[in-house]
Design a protein around this motif. Structure first.
Motif, PDB file in Angstrom:
ATOM      1  N   SER A  58       0.744  -1.172  -0.127  1.00 35.07           N
ATOM      2  CA  SER A  58      -0.065  -0.034   0.117  1.00 35.07           C
ATOM      3  C   SER A  58       0.835   1.278  -0.015  1.00 35.07           C
ATOM      4  O   SER A  58       1.926   1.237   0.798  1.00 35.07           O
ATOM      5  N   GLY A  62      -2.842   4.793   0.718  1.00 37.87           N
ATOM      6  CA  GLY A  62      -3.911   3.486   0.829  1.00 37.87           C
ATOM      7  C   GLY A  62      -4.072   2.893  -0.380  1.00 37.87           C
ATOM      8  O   GLY A  62      -4.880   1.849  -0.296  1.00 37.87           O
ATOM      9  N   ASN A  63      -3.559   3.235  -1.463  1.00 35.92           N
ATOM     10  CA  ASN A  63      -3.834   2.676  -2.746  1.00 35.92           C
ATOM     11  C   ASN A  63      -2.741   1.302  -2.782  1.00 35.92           C
ATOM     12  O   ASN A  63      -1.578   1.251  -2.474  1.00 35.92           O
ATOM     13  N   SER A  64      -3.225   0.327  -3.400  1.00 33.30           N
ATOM     14  CA  SER A  64      -2.339  -0.760  -3.745  1.00 33.30           C
ATOM     15  C   SER A  64      -1.337  -0.470  -4.776  1.00 33.30           C
ATOM     16  O   SER A  64      -1.677   0.040  -5.964  1.00 33.30           O
TER      17      SER A  64
END
Length: 101
Positions: A58, A62-64
């Motif tokens: 992440s 919080g983005n993959s």
């Protein structure tokens, strides 16, 4: 590096077809196509190559992000989701798996 290229994608016209497809969650170990060195591309010319997801992380928002090892042994770390897509063959297998359930 792998065999895929943006010319094949354009010829298939898959960019609009994929918009209607249900999203498949990418997982470690999955066969993918990744947009090689996306941040260094000139005029938006994409170069998609076959590889495998070796890690999922992440970013601070919080983005993959994805670490990908290409078939030729090269690798990239922290790739944004828009630069990683399920390989066509893996997509077929995943769809068949879901139909069995």
């Amino acid at each position: 590096i792998g065999n895929s290229d943006d010319e094949a994608s354009a010829a298939d016209g898959d960019s609009s077809a994929d918009d209607d497809a249900p999203a498949i969650e990418l997982e470690e170990g999955m066969a993918v196509e990744a947009n090689y060195h996306a941040s260094e591309q000139y005029a938006g010319k994409a170069h998609w190559y076959d590889g495998t997801i070796t890690a999922i992380r992440s970013d601070p928002k919080g983005n993959s992000t994805y670490d990908v090892t290409y078939e030729d042994g090269d690798f990239e770390e922290g790739m944004a989701a828009e630069n990683v897509r399920l390989a066509p063959k893996a997509k077929e297998e995943k769809t068949k798996e879901e139909e069995k359930e």
